[in-house]
Motif scaffolding. Structure first.
Motif, short mmCIF file in Angstrom:
data_model
loop_
_atom_site.label_atom_id
_atom_site.label_comp_id
_atom_site.label_asym_id
_atom_site.label_seq_id
_atom_site.Cartn_x
_atom_site.Cartn_y
_atom_site.Cartn_z
N ASP A 71 -35.09 15.61 -28.50
CA ASP A 71 -34.25 14.41 -28.48
C ASP A 71 -33.53 14.20 -29.80
O ASP A 71 -32.93 13.13 -30.02
N GLU B 200 -35.64 22.50 -24.97
CA GLU B 200 -34.45 21.69 -24.71
C GLU B 200 -33.91 21.94 -23.31
O GLU B 200 -33.46 21.01 -22.62
N GLU B 201 -33.97 23.17 -22.86
CA GLU B 201 -33.52 23.51 -21.51
C GLU B 201 -34.44 22.88 -20.46
O GLU B 201 -33.99 22.39 -19.42
N HIS C 92 -40.88 15.31 -24.18
CA HIS C 92 -40.22 14.33 -25.05
C HIS C 92 -41.21 13.80 -26.10
O HIS C 92 -40.78 13.25 -27.12
N LYS D 43 -33.78 19.05 -19.64
CA LYS D 43 -32.50 18.62 -19.10
C LYS D 43 -32.70 17.91 -17.76
O LYS D 43 -33.35 18.44 -16.85
N GLU D 44 -32.18 16.71 -17.66
CA GLU D 44 -32.30 15.89 -16.46
C GLU D 44 -33.76 15.59 -16.11
O GLU D 44 -34.09 15.35 -14.95
N LYS D 45 -34.63 15.60 -17.12
CA LYS D 45 -36.05 15.26 -16.92
C LYS D 45 -36.48 14.22 -17.97
O LYS D 45 -37.18 14.55 -18.93
#
Length: 414
Positions: free
Chosen positions: A53, A34-35, A46, A38-40
């Protein structure tokens, strides 16, 4: 002979590939994944770890997670993040780490070769891990990460590989966040692809280096789809699974080290006395470079000190599997002295990949463990010898690095 064929690869669009590439799905936990995303929004995590998600879904093995993987993959394809080759291709995949390069062929291996032991195994698998990959492949309708295969060097394959790389520029040149450099060439010439396919027919066997669960799961998915399609011809995509196939002489095997939570009721002095009597001659390690130099030598960290353990030849069986250092350590020390009967299930033992070095072992012992064992690496010839005899290595015997990255190619089942 090995049956390996090209496939209509799904791969990242070239302009965005460096944003798609990700670590393998099984080298991080959920929180770390999850880290990482982030912003990817284009990270392949995913798809390979689609639970990132779904914060409302605490169970990473719920059916909805696998369904989400398929939805995310479709989205990546629809929006152009991933593209599909119009014709079957092989790819050449090179990875460079610490100045050393390994270059393999990306293609599809046969589930029949897996069943008939043309593809040889050296590890047991766990049902729950197989089931996870089975459900993931079905949810995505694709093999999303390759199996890591190896073979004894073939002059034909190497010449074809070099010939293509010398005359063509790679489609991707990416340096991932861990510092590994990745290059991928797409072999889009049908004649050259046929030549690669023919060259693999001269290779009598392939060996699983890493990915026993992925290969076992791919085999079971394919076998089940055969039952669902009784008129299958054998050429359907579900009869094959994606692999990166490297020559063995280019691979580097790290050791897989052990840390144990307690001394099974022994004081450190009693423990040292018992291991000496068991055939492990111990003395304090001198020098700062803590690493065994040969087979039959271990480094042990106990109470803030490193010890060199030299194994008596008398306790080493003349057997491909039982003669491995990991087997000798298990059968002559971990089991009889520390009471570790089954390292696959005993919560008192943990495993640390050799790439983390001796400092990580010191940290683990200083934090929450009692003793650590640093091993000499298993060799590729050891792996071949065990596999050729139909044996399995003890759990956590090998650590290959670098591992194939995730997201650079995938194989659709239909």
């Amino acid at each position: 002979m090995a049956k390996v064929r090209p496939f209509k690869a799904v791969r990242p669009a070239e302009h965005i590939a460096e944003k798609v590439i990700a670590p393998p799905y099984d080298v991080m936990n959920r929180e770390e994944a999850e880290e990482m995303v982030k912003e990817k929004p284009h990270s392949f995590l995913h798809i390979s770890r689609s639970e990132v998600d779904m914060p409302e879904q605490p169970d990473p093995y719920d059916e909805s997670v696998y369904r989400k993987a398929g939805e995310n993959l479709k989205k990546f394809i629809d929006e152009g993040t991933m593209i599909r080759e119009e014709n079957p291709v092989f790819m050449i995949y090179g990875q460079t780490m610490d100045g050393r390069t390994q270059t393999g062929i990306v293609g599809c291996a046969s589930i029949d070769d897996y069943e008939n032991d043309v593809i040889k195994k050296h590890e047991l698998t766990r049902v729950e891990k197989e089931l996870d990959r089975i459900n993931h492949f079905k949810g995505a309708n694709a093999h999303t990460e390759p199996v890591f295969l190896t073979y004894r060097k073939s002059g034909k394959v190497e010449l074809l590989k070099k010939g293509w790389m010398d005359k063509h520029e790679p489609q991707y040149e990416i340096e991932s966040e861990d510092g590994v450099k990745h290059k991928v060439w797409v072999v889009d010439d049908a004649e050259v692809n046929r030549a690669f396919q023919d060259a693999f027919k001269d290779i009598p066997e392939l060996y699983i280096a890493d990915g026993h669960h992925r290969s076992a799961s791919a085999y079971k998915v394919g076998a089940n789809m055969r039952k669902e399609h009784p008129g299958y011809t054998g050429d359907e995509e579900f009869n094959f699974f994606m692999a990166v196939i490297y020559p063995a002489d280019e691979l580097y095997v790290y050791e897989y080290n052990r840390v144990v939570k307690d001394l099974n009721g022994n004081t450190p002095e009693e423990f040292l006395e018992k291991i000496n009597k068991a055939g492990f001659k111990s003395k304090e390690w001198t020098g700062s470079d803590v690493h065994p130099e040969r087979k039959g030598e271990f480094a042990m960290y106990l109470k803030g000190k490193w010890y060199r353990l030299e194994v008596s030849p008398d306790i080493v069986p003349d057997d491909a599997r039982e003669g491995l250092d990991v087997s000798v350590l298990q059968n002559s020390l971990l089991d009889p002295i520390l009471g570790i009967k089954d390292p696959r299930t005993d919560g008192r033992i943990d495993f640390v990949g050799g790439i983390r070095g001796s400092k990580e072992l010191e940290k683990r012992v200083d934090d929450d463990m009692e003793v650590a064992f640093l091993l000499y690496p298993v060799t590729m010839e050891d792996l071949f010898a065990v596999s050729d005899r139909g044996q399995t290595m003890p759990p956590k015997s090998t650590w290959f690095e670098p591992k194939p990255a995730s997201g650079l190619f995938l194989h659709e089942l239909s």
